[in-house]
Design an enzyme around this catalytic site. Structure first.
Site, mmCIF file in Angstrom:
data_model
loop_
_atom_site.group_PDB
_atom_site.id
_atom_site.type_symbol
_atom_site.label_atom_id
_atom_site.label_comp_id
_atom_site.label_asym_id
_atom_site.label_seq_id
_atom_site.Cartn_x
_atom_site.Cartn_y
_atom_site.Cartn_z
ATOM 1 N N ARG A 1 0.863 -1.174 0.000
ATOM 2 C CA ARG A 1 0.000 0.000 0.000
ATOM 3 C C ARG A 1 0.906 1.233 0.000
ATOM 4 O O ARG A 1 1.477 1.576 1.034
ATOM 5 C CB ARG A 1 -0.881 -0.036 1.244
ATOM 6 N N HIS B 1 -3.294 4.589 4.665
ATOM 7 C CA HIS B 1 -4.506 3.762 4.739
ATOM 8 C C HIS B 1 -5.681 4.462 4.057
ATOM 9 O O HIS B 1 -6.377 3.896 3.222
ATOM 10 C CB HIS B 1 -4.816 3.472 6.211
ATOM 11 N N TYR C 1 4.085 4.882 11.386
ATOM 12 C CA TYR C 1 4.363 3.444 11.510
ATOM 13 C C TYR C 1 5.274 2.881 10.421
ATOM 14 O O TYR C 1 5.518 1.694 10.381
ATOM 15 C CB TYR C 1 3.062 2.635 11.573
HETATM 16 C C1 LIG Z 1 -14.807 -5.752 11.649
HETATM 17 C C2 LIG Z 1 -13.970 -4.517 11.455
HETATM 18 N N1 LIG Z 1 -13.101 -4.140 12.409
HETATM 19 C C3 LIG Z 1 -12.385 -3.007 12.263
HETATM 20 C C4 LIG Z 1 -12.533 -2.225 11.153
HETATM 21 C C5 LIG Z 1 -11.759 -0.908 11.032
HETATM 22 N N2 LIG Z 1 -10.764 -1.058 9.953
HETATM 23 C C6 LIG Z 1 -11.001 -0.574 8.713
HETATM 24 S S1 LIG Z 1 -9.798 -0.962 7.645
HETATM 25 C C7 LIG Z 1 -8.899 -1.739 8.824
HETATM 26 C C8 LIG Z 1 -7.614 -2.403 8.453
HETATM 27 C C9 LIG Z 1 -7.829 -3.434 7.393
HETATM 28 O O1 LIG Z 1 -6.619 -3.957 6.988
HETATM 29 P P1 LIG Z 1 -6.532 -5.034 5.861
HETATM 30 O O2 LIG Z 1 -7.538 -6.098 6.047
HETATM 31 O O3 LIG Z 1 -5.120 -5.459 5.771
HETATM 32 O O4 LIG Z 1 -6.976 -4.275 4.550
HETATM 33 P P2 LIG Z 1 -6.297 -3.012 3.878
HETATM 34 O O5 LIG Z 1 -6.890 -1.787 4.540
HETATM 35 O O6 LIG Z 1 -4.844 -3.103 4.076
HETATM 36 O O7 LIG Z 1 -6.704 -3.100 2.463
HETATM 37 C C10 LIG Z 1 -9.548 -1.692 10.046
HETATM 38 C C11 LIG Z 1 -9.008 -2.234 11.287
HETATM 39 C C12 LIG Z 1 -13.453 -2.657 10.181
HETATM 40 N N3 LIG Z 1 -13.667 -1.988 9.047
HETATM 41 N N4 LIG Z 1 -14.151 -3.796 10.354
#
Ligand SMILES: Cc1ncc(C[n+]2csc(CCOP(=O)(O)OP(=O)(O)O)c2C)c(N)n1
Lengths: 334, 383
Positions: free
Chosen positions: B271, B275, B284
């Site tokens: 990425r 975020h 981080y």
């Molecule tokens: C059930 C849930 N818990 C927490 C969140 C808050 N949240 C949004 S994105 C994220 C990180 C997701 O990381 P990843 O699965 O690696 O996907 P990326 O954002 O890297 O595409 C979090 C913790 C959420 N959307 N859903």
């Protein structure tokens, strides 16, 4: 005109019959859950369905509630009408994420393009001596979630009618099945089940003039018993069985309270933040000028569901209901 | 005696007939992510496919840049960028037939657009307009899913239902590395394998779940290794190598379509942006790390391959850029119009028929709006 034998049947049998009739009427209806196939469910409500309709239509799933409901969402997206069984009230909680984040709001978030006709059957409530996590009354959680319908039968005929209506509904419906009424019997004509009415109507189970007991599910028979016992005191109680918690039948409830001027809400789940608070508030808002006394609640205590040896102290029983009725403080009826 | 030795003493002996239900070896992913670009395999790749991938990557990069810019102008509430991940996004959309389904996560707007959904409709969720702007059935794309991994069991259920109906439909479900820690990920993979559902799970391992690196997310050798425990093949692919991602996903889709069941694909990517626009990635990770990955950029990798083999010249690059620019201009123009929302729509799609309670509330809002129309919002003392 042919006369049809009206035989006693249990609520569980009526539910089985409802599933069978729904599956026979519509090939899109699929039953799924833990142990629903070969075993017929731990309460035998799905008994015989896998045999009659095949394991693809009555499916033993892996043991995972979020997975059961989550896959049901996908199946409903593709045009099926899944009926899922959550084995016990407290075991539905792992599925709440799917329920609240998707099942309840898919119609809304897709602007009506993707309705989810899912029926979620949840055996609920206490009074059967179950160990921990087998006796919760979780209706308040479901009621607090917009997008869900919530129904709960108290009679054999309603068990059939409400489950058929739930399966026929294009919206998700949580059917709360009172465990302790599964084996209750009623005269019921399985050949001519009562016409299936749309969800959302309460019914007056017993008419009276002194006060209204507003109740549902497992507490209905208790309230009927209380009403009988109250006659000795000269009280003539009306009993309203809600049948549907969402939508709520303000009309029937308020018409009754306006007639009697007094009301007690009776349910097993805790009173703080429970359904009774909502019902009492609605009644107070709509019937204030007809009320002779505050709307009272007789509910379970606000404690985690107690161990079986103590549950009789927790569950609202006839005495506690009569005591509340006494506290309504009316002039002795003449 | 150690505790483990003590425990060992109680371990039941397996009955003699016990044997693994399946040899795990064929399910295991390769030790190294699969690559095409820069390897001998590239010579066998279809030049037309490579050129199409290139045009799509360039368009995708431009889309990411445009959407990010729209957040700065306040036109989008938030945008989780997939800059650096375009190869995964584009390939996910390209390997599907029209009748197949895509189940995106909140980050996968680009895959949704690459699948053919109108770019503006794909952004309504992120704009603060209605949650899902597009009709999921029109392009067979499920709504963008915000709770992590919850779309995965939906994909399994849909693919299962399609198979029960005798339809030849595959579902491709996308999830991030963080999402693989959720229970729904586990349950979806397990259901899919037990039901042999025609599903492809694509994990985009882009290094982070917001700020948490993969090492704090899992102790598994790779995310693709998780497949073995469910009884499905795991594939590891270089997520920045568009040709490789396309090939691995195509294989998995073909496998599913042929009745072979699900596959878990882990694409290793990065990425590049934060975020979302609301995130500060410097808290981080260091710039050096990001720079390393920029050198492994999906567009550069493909461009190098194509130009090295004489399949792409300056004019070809310009054509790809022009097409991307046109898309961006159109997106800008549409996003700069204010959406017209009807507040009464709040009540339209809660139930098939509004409940009496909702009808009452609808009447209340209608009255409020009528009063507001008469006196203007200033008349409302509670504002
Ligand atoms: C059930 C849930 N818990 C927490 C969140 C808050 N949240 C949004 S994105 C994220 C990180 C997701 O990381 P990843 O699965 O690696 O996907 P990326 O954002 O890297 O595409 C979090 C913790 C959420 N959307 N859903």
């Amino acid at each position: 005109m042919t006369t049809v034998a009206v035989k006693p049947a249990t609520m569980a049998q009526a539910l089985t019959r409802a599933l069978r009739d729904a599956m026979a009427a519509d090939p899109a209806v699929h039953v799924m859950g833990e142990d629903v196939g070969t075993l017929g469910g731990v309460f035998r409500v799905t008994d015989g369905l896998a045999k009659e309709f095949g394991e693809d239509r009555c499916t033993d799933t892996p043991l995972a509630e979020a997975g059961i409901l989550g896959t049901a969402v996908g199946m409903a997206m593709y045009g099926l009408r899944p009926v899922v069984e959550m084995q016990f009230d407290a075991f539905a909680y792992p599925a709440f994420e799917q329920l609240i984040s998707h099942v309840a709001r898919m119609r809304n978030r897709t602007r009506g393009k993707m309705p989810l006709p899912i029926t979620i059957r949840v055996p609920y409530g206490g009074g059967i001596g179950g160990v921990e996590h087998h006796s919760d009354s979780s209706e308040a959680y479901y009621m607090a979630t917009p997008g869900l319908h919530v129904v709960t039968p108290a009679t054999v005929a309603d068990a059939y009618g409400l489950l058929r209506a739930a399966i026929a509904s294009d919206d998700p419906v949580v059917v709360l099945e009172p465990k302790r009424l599964y084996w209750s019997k009623d005269s019921w004509n399985p050949e001519e089940p009562a016409p299936v009415e749309p969800i959302g109507r309460a019914v007056v189970r017993r008419s009276g003039r002194s006060a209204t007991l507003i109740t549902y599910g497992p507490s209905v028979p208790v309230c009927m018993e209380a009403a009988e016992a109250a006659r000795a005191e000269g009280w003539d109680l009306e009993v309203v069985d809600l049948r549907s918690l969402v939508p709520f039948d303000d009309e029937t409830v308020c018409a009754s309270v306006r007639r009697t001027g007094r009301a007690v809400v009776v349910h097993e789940s805790g009173s703080f933040g429970g359904p009774g608070g909502e019902i009492a508030a609605r009644v107070s808002e709509r019937c204030f000028h007809h009320l002779e006394a505050p709307v009272l609640r007789v509910a379970g205590f606000d404690v985690p569901y107690p161990p079986p040896m103590l549950e009789r102290h927790h569950l609202p029983g006839v005495d506690r209901i009569l005591d509340a009725v006494g506290r309504l403080q009316w002039e002795a009826e003449s | 005696m150690t505790v483990m030795e003590q425990r060992g003493a109680y371990r039941p002996t397996p009955p003699p007939a016990w044997q693994p239900r399946m040899d795990p070896a064929p399910l295991l992913p390769d030790a190294e992510p699969y690559r095409v670009l820069g390897t001998e395999a590239a010579a066998k790749a279809d030049p037309d496919l490579l050129r199409t991938l290139y045009a799509q990557l360039v368009r995708g990069r431009r889309y990411n840049a445009q959407a990010t810019a729209l957040t700065k102008q306040g036109r989008l509430a938030v945008y989780p960028s997939t800059t650096g991940q375009e190869a995964c996004e584009v390939a996910a959309a390209m390997v599907l037939q029209e009748r197949d389904w895509l189940f995106p996560s909140y980050r996968d707007t680009l895959a949704v657009v690459a699948r053919g959904v109108d770019p503006v409709e794909a952004l309504t969720l992120l704009r603060g307009d209605w949650h899902t702007g597009y009709d999921p059935y029109e392009h067979r794309v499920a709504p963008l899913c915000t709770p992590l991994a919850t779309q995965l069991p939906h994909a399994v259920g849909l693919a299962h239902a399609a198979r029960l109906k005798g339809d030849d439909v595959v579902a491709l479900a996308m999830v991030g590395d963080g999402g693989t820690s959720e229970g729904d990920f586990h349950e979806a993979l397990n259901f899919a394998a037990v039901w042999q559902a025609p599903v492809v799970f694509l994990v985009q391992n882009n290094g982070f779940a917001i700020s948490v690196p993969l090492a704090k997310q899992t102790a598994a050798p790779s995310l693709a290794h998780k497949a073995v425990g469910y009884g499905m093949p795991g594939r590891l692919v270089d997520g920045n190598d568009a040709a490789a991602v396309h090939e691995v996903l195509s294989d998995a889709v073909r496998h599913a379509r042929a009745g072979g069941g699900p596959t878990l694909v882990e694409a290793i990517t990065y990425r590049v942006d934060a975020h979302t626009n609301a995130d500060d990635a410097t808290r981080y990770r260091g710039d050096a790390e990001v720079e390393t990955w920029r050198e492994h950029d999906p567009i550069e990798l493909l461009e190098r391959e194509l130009t090295g083999r004489g399949l792409l010249d300056e004019a070809g690059k310009q054509a790809a850029r022009d097409a991307a620019e046109a898309m961006a201009a159109e997106l800008r123009a549409h996003m700069n119009q204010d959406p017209a929302l009807d507040p009464m729509d709040l009540f339209t799609h809660v139930y098939a028929e509004p409940t009496p309670q909702l009808r009452e509330q609808r009447d209340q809002l209608r009255a409020e709006l009528a009063a507001e129309a008469e006196t203007g919002p200033e008349g409302d003392t509670h504002r």
